[in-house]
Design a protein around this motif. Structure first.
Motif, PDB file in Angstrom:
ATOM      1  N   SER A  77      23.249   7.616 -10.583  1.00 12.19           N
ATOM      2  CA  SER A  77      23.138   6.479  -9.665  1.00 12.19           C
ATOM      3  C   SER A  77      21.745   6.334  -9.065  1.00 12.19           C
ATOM      4  O   SER A  77      21.286   5.211  -8.818  1.00 12.19           O
ATOM      5  CB  SER A  77      24.179   6.604  -8.544  1.00 12.19           C
ATOM      6  N   ILE A  78      21.054   7.451  -8.829  1.00 11.42           N
ATOM      7  CA  ILE A  78      19.731   7.363  -8.186  1.00 11.42           C
ATOM      8  C   ILE A  78      18.738   6.553  -9.028  1.00 11.42           C
ATOM      9  O   ILE A  78      18.096   5.623  -8.498  1.00 11.42           O
ATOM     10  CB  ILE A  78      19.185   8.773  -7.869  1.00 11.42           C
ATOM     11  N   PRO A  79      18.556   6.831 -10.330  1.00 12.82           N
ATOM     12  CA  PRO A  79      17.616   6.004 -11.108  1.00 12.82           C
ATOM     13  C   PRO A  79      18.021   4.522 -11.147  1.00 12.82           C
ATOM     14  O   PRO A  79      17.140   3.643 -11.132  1.00 12.82           O
ATOM     15  CB  PRO A  79      17.670   6.626 -12.508  1.00 12.82           C
ATOM     16  N   ILE A  80      19.324   4.253 -11.205  1.00 12.41           N
ATOM     17  CA  ILE A  80      19.769   2.857 -11.262  1.00 12.41           C
ATOM     18  C   ILE A  80      19.450   2.143  -9.954  1.00 12.41           C
ATOM     19  O   ILE A  80      18.948   1.009  -9.960  1.00 12.41           O
ATOM     20  CB  ILE A  80      21.276   2.785 -11.577  1.00 12.41           C
ATOM     21  N   THR A  81      19.718   2.790  -8.818  1.00 13.02           N
ATOM     22  CA  THR A  81      19.415   2.151  -7.533  1.00 13.02           C
ATOM     23  C   THR A  81      17.906   2.034  -7.314  1.00 13.02           C
ATOM     24  O   THR A  81      17.437   1.064  -6.717  1.00 13.02           O
ATOM     25  CB  THR A  81      20.055   2.929  -6.369  1.00 13.02           C
ATOM     26  N   MET A  82      17.143   3.015  -7.818  1.00  8.75           N
ATOM     27  CA  MET A  82      15.679   2.913  -7.717  1.00  8.75           C
ATOM     28  C   MET A  82      15.165   1.717  -8.509  1.00  8.75           C
ATOM     29  O   MET A  82      14.305   0.960  -8.036  1.00  8.75           O
ATOM     30  CB  MET A  82      15.039   4.208  -8.223  1.00  8.75           C
ATOM     31  N   LEU A  83      15.694   1.530  -9.709  1.00  8.39           N
ATOM     32  CA  LEU A  83      15.321   0.376 -10.524  1.00  8.39           C
ATOM     33  C   LEU A  83      15.745  -0.915  -9.851  1.00  8.39           C
ATOM     34  O   LEU A  83      15.004  -1.916  -9.872  1.00  8.39           O
ATOM     35  CB  LEU A  83      15.968   0.492 -11.913  1.00  8.39           C
ATOM     36  N   LEU A  84      16.908  -0.891  -9.220  1.00  8.95           N
ATOM     37  CA  LEU A  84      17.395  -2.077  -8.508  1.00  8.95           C
ATOM     38  C   LEU A  84      16.480  -2.416  -7.336  1.00  8.95           C
ATOM     39  O   LEU A  84      16.123  -3.582  -7.120  1.00  8.95           O
ATOM     40  CB  LEU A  84      18.819  -1.807  -8.018  1.00  8.95           C
ATOM     41  N   GLY A  85      16.079  -1.391  -6.576  1.00  2.68           N
ATOM     42  CA  GLY A  85      15.164  -1.620  -5.459  1.00  2.68           C
ATOM     43  C   GLY A  85      13.822  -2.161  -5.919  1.00  2.68           C
ATOM     44  O   GLY A  85      13.258  -3.074  -5.309  1.00  2.68           O
ATOM     45  N   PHE A  86      13.303  -1.600  -7.020  1.00  3.22           N
ATOM     46  CA  PHE A  86      12.031  -2.077  -7.574  1.00  3.22           C
ATOM     47  C   PHE A  86      12.142  -3.540  -7.999  1.00  3.22           C
ATOM     48  O   PHE A  86      11.246  -4.353  -7.722  1.00  3.22           O
ATOM     49  CB  PHE A  86      11.647  -1.207  -8.769  1.00  3.22           C
ATOM     50  N   ILE A  88      14.300  -5.839  -6.936  1.00  2.00           N
ATOM     51  CA  ILE A  88      14.460  -6.716  -5.769  1.00  2.00           C
ATOM     52  C   ILE A  88      13.107  -7.007  -5.144  1.00  2.00           C
ATOM     53  O   ILE A  88      12.785  -8.158  -4.816  1.00  2.00           O
ATOM     54  CB  ILE A  88      15.409  -6.065  -4.743  1.00  2.00           C
ATOM     55  N   GLU A  89      12.284  -5.972  -4.981  1.00  2.00           N
ATOM     56  CA  GLU A  89      10.963  -6.184  -4.385  1.00  2.00           C
ATOM     57  C   GLU A  89      10.092  -7.064  -5.267  1.00  2.00           C
ATOM     58  O   GLU A  89       9.432  -7.989  -4.778  1.00  2.00           O
ATOM     59  CB  GLU A  89      10.288  -4.826  -4.170  1.00  2.00           C
ATOM     60  N   ARG A  90      10.122  -6.798  -6.577  1.00  2.00           N
ATOM     61  CA  ARG A  90       9.239  -7.515  -7.503  1.00  2.00           C
ATOM     62  C   ARG A  90       9.637  -8.980  -7.644  1.00  2.00           C
ATOM     63  O   ARG A  90       8.776  -9.863  -7.672  1.00  2.00           O
ATOM     64  CB  ARG A  90       9.289  -6.831  -8.880  1.00  2.00           C
ATOM     65  N   VAL A  91      10.939  -9.257  -7.704  1.00  2.07           N
ATOM     66  CA  VAL A  91      11.411 -10.613  -7.994  1.00  2.07           C
ATOM     67  C   VAL A  91      11.641 -11.427  -6.722  1.00  2.07           C
ATOM     68  O   VAL A  91      11.277 -12.612  -6.658  1.00  2.07           O
ATOM     69  CB  VAL A  91      12.719 -10.558  -8.821  1.00  2.07           C
ATOM     70  N   ALA A  92      12.217 -10.807  -5.699  1.00  3.78           N
ATOM     71  CA  ALA A  92      12.653 -11.573  -4.527  1.00  3.78           C
ATOM     72  C   ALA A  92      11.668 -11.556  -3.367  1.00  3.78           C
ATOM     73  O   ALA A  92      11.532 -12.562  -2.663  1.00  3.78           O
ATOM     74  CB  ALA A  92      14.010 -11.040  -4.054  1.00  3.78           C
ATOM     75  N   TYR A  93      10.982 -10.438  -3.152  1.00  6.92           N
ATOM     76  CA  TYR A  93      10.145 -10.324  -1.953  1.00  6.92           C
ATOM     77  C   TYR A  93       8.653 -10.532  -2.204  1.00  6.92           C
ATOM     78  O   TYR A  93       7.970 -11.128  -1.380  1.00  6.92           O
ATOM     79  CB  TYR A  93      10.356  -8.949  -1.301  1.00  6.92           C
ATOM     80  N   ARG A  94       8.148 -10.045  -3.336  1.00  8.95           N
ATOM     81  CA  ARG A  94       6.707 -10.137  -3.570  1.00  8.95           C
ATOM     82  C   ARG A  94       6.196 -11.577  -3.572  1.00  8.95           C
ATOM     83  O   ARG A  94       5.138 -11.850  -2.980  1.00  8.95           O
ATOM     84  CB  ARG A  94       6.334  -9.427  -4.879  1.00  8.95           C
ATOM     85  N   PRO A  95       6.907 -12.528  -4.191  1.00  8.07           N
ATOM     86  CA  PRO A  95       6.404 -13.911  -4.151  1.00  8.07           C
ATOM     87  C   PRO A  95       6.392 -14.525  -2.756  1.00  8.07           C
ATOM     88  O   PRO A  95       5.760 -15.567  -2.538  1.00  8.07           O
ATOM     89  CB  PRO A  95       7.389 -14.668  -5.060  1.00  8.07           C
ATOM     90  N   LEU A  96       7.074 -13.901  -1.797  1.00  9.17           N
ATOM     91  CA  LEU A  96       7.204 -14.484  -0.460  1.00  9.17           C
ATOM     92  C   LEU A  96       6.390 -13.743   0.596  1.00  9.17           C
ATOM     93  O   LEU A  96       6.603 -13.953   1.793  1.00  9.17           O
ATOM     94  CB  LEU A  96       8.686 -14.481  -0.039  1.00  9.17           C
ATOM     95  N   ARG A  97       5.472 -12.894   0.182  1.00 14.44           N
ATOM     96  CA  ARG A  97       4.733 -12.096   1.164  1.00 14.44           C
ATOM     97  C   ARG A  97       3.932 -12.950   2.143  1.00 14.44           C
ATOM     98  O   ARG A  97       3.793 -12.587   3.310  1.00 14.44           O
ATOM     99  CB  ARG A  97       3.790 -11.121   0.446  1.00 14.44           C
ATOM    100  N   MET A 200       6.823   1.455  -4.403  1.00 17.62           N
ATOM    101  CA  MET A 200       7.300   2.822  -4.232  1.00 17.62           C
ATOM    102  C   MET A 200       8.094   2.973  -2.936  1.00 17.62           C
ATOM    103  O   MET A 200       9.028   3.782  -2.864  1.00 17.62           O
ATOM    104  CB  MET A 200       6.124   3.798  -4.242  1.00 17.62           C
ATOM    105  N   THR A 201       7.750   2.201  -1.932  1.00 16.88           N
ATOM    106  CA  THR A 201       8.522   2.230  -0.684  1.00 16.88           C
ATOM    107  C   THR A 201       9.949   1.769  -0.927  1.00 16.88           C
ATOM    108  O   THR A 201      10.917   2.398  -0.455  1.00 16.88           O
ATOM    109  CB  THR A 201       7.856   1.330   0.374  1.00 16.88           C
ATOM    110  N   PHE A 202      10.112   0.698  -1.678  1.00 13.89           N
ATOM    111  CA  PHE A 202      11.451   0.222  -2.019  1.00 13.89           C
ATOM    112  C   PHE A 202      12.177   1.226  -2.911  1.00 13.89           C
ATOM    113  O   PHE A 202      13.387   1.437  -2.757  1.00 13.89           O
ATOM    114  CB  PHE A 202      11.361  -1.139  -2.711  1.00 13.89           C
ATOM    115  N   VAL A 203      11.466   1.823  -3.859  1.00  8.27           N
ATOM    116  CA  VAL A 203      12.078   2.776  -4.783  1.00  8.27           C
ATOM    117  C   VAL A 203      12.589   4.009  -4.029  1.00  8.27           C
ATOM    118  O   VAL A 203      13.724   4.456  -4.222  1.00  8.27           O
ATOM    119  CB  VAL A 203      11.062   3.182  -5.865  1.00  8.27           C
ATOM    120  N   ILE A 204      11.751   4.556  -3.144  1.00  8.94           N
ATOM    121  CA  ILE A 204      12.152   5.742  -2.372  1.00  8.94           C
ATOM    122  C   ILE A 204      13.303   5.410  -1.428  1.00  8.94           C
ATOM    123  O   ILE A 204      14.278   6.167  -1.312  1.00  8.94           O
ATOM    124  CB  ILE A 204      10.945   6.301  -1.592  1.00  8.94           C
TER     125      ILE A 204
END
Length: 309
Positions: A77-86, A88-97, A200-204
């Protein structure tokens, strides 16, 4: 006194989980000034994926001791949630900084709902029992009862939180994270890769969420697709209580909120003459949130920041 000590123990266990989840909120806020309301769903995903992985491993005839099966499920589960967090940040949050503050906030709520509905599609809207694979032997402590599972949750949470604090203070990535949280522009000029640090903040944070999700499932004996909403709100309250953006504050806020909630729930019935039972314990978390926002918005360990003219 026995009841008080018992509720205190329960509060430390629940508070350890709140603190672990609150670190995910406070890490992201410290760097991006963003409340990642989808973090509660990351916690839920960690629990649900672990339960599914353990079920698949057990069904395929893997012969491992119970605790090792849970660890194996967590390692899935940890690698899957890390990939999910990455993602989310890349697709949903980065364009809105550079967008107005309201845009990423609404996006975070939207991502939370999407993840919740994806979980419902995968696992249906029914609770899943957490496999009874961890030790539950009970011990007497000053008239109260504490189990091996509760000890394991508290110790593991403290180890993980301590490891995170050491990482932030002592490693190159930790120094970069602190630099970005202070001033992104200056950090970039000094050679810090801003996008990498934020990712990396989202991944951790997502990895911590997966561990916390397993703790929630093990402590309550079940997990379900909508569990992330309430546990996420309580962890957010803990982060605000301690001072959002402050890692030590998130830990202190989580532990304190867990104790307030558990001790309050233990005495809620007698105080109200039986009108309210312990199942109304959620009111304490949100009473704390309101009081903190009214009287000390910066939290217990947060610094008061003067507005610039």
């Amino acid at each position: 006194m026995d009841i008080f000590i018992q509720q205190l123990i329960n509060g430390l266990v629940v508070g350890s989980i709140y603190a672990l989840i609150a670190l995910g909120y406070t890490m992201v806020y410290g760097i991006l000034q963003l409340i990642n309301f989808a973090h509660g769903e990351i916690v839920m995903m960690g629990a649900m994926i672990t339960i599914s992985a353990v079920s698949i491993l057990s069904g395929s005839g893997v012969n491992l001791p119970g605790p090792l099966l849970v660890v194996a499920g967590l390692l899935v589960s940890i690698p899957i949630t890390m990939l999910l967090g990455f993602t989310i940040e890349r697709v949903a949050y980065r364009p809105l900084r550079k967008a107005p503050r309201l845009a990423p906030l609404i996006t975070a709520i939207g991502i939370s709902i999407v993840l919740q509905q994806v979980a419902v599609l995968i696992w249906k809207n029914n609770p899943r029992s957490f496999p009874d694979l961890l030790p539950h032997a009970s011990h007497d402590f000053m008239g109260a009862v504490i189990t091996d599972l509760q000890i394991l949750i508290v110790v593991l949470a403290l180890v993980v939180m301590g490891g995170l604090l050491i990482m932030v203070e002592k490693t190159k990535l930790g120094r970069a994270m602190r630099a970005v949280s202070m001033n992104q522009s200056v950090a970039s000029l000094m050679g810090v890769n801003i996008n990498y640090v934020i990712s990396m903040t989202f991944v951790i944070g997502s990895a911590l969420g997966a561990v916390a999700g397993v703790m929630v499932g093990a402590n309550y004996g079940l997990a379900y697709p909508t569990m992330g909403f309430m546990i996420g709100l309580k962890a957010f309250t803990a982060a605000v209580l301690g001072g959002i953006g402050n890692l030590a504050g998130a830990v202190a806020g989580g532990l304190l909120l867990g104790i307030i909630e558990s001790v309050g729930a233990g005495y809620l019935g007698p105080i109200t003459g039986g009108v309210l039972g312990s199942h109304y314990q959620d009111i304490f978390a949100f009473m704390v949130l309101i009081l903190v926002l009214v009287f000390r918005p910066s939290g217990l360990l947060g610094e008061r920041v003067a507005e610039r003219a």
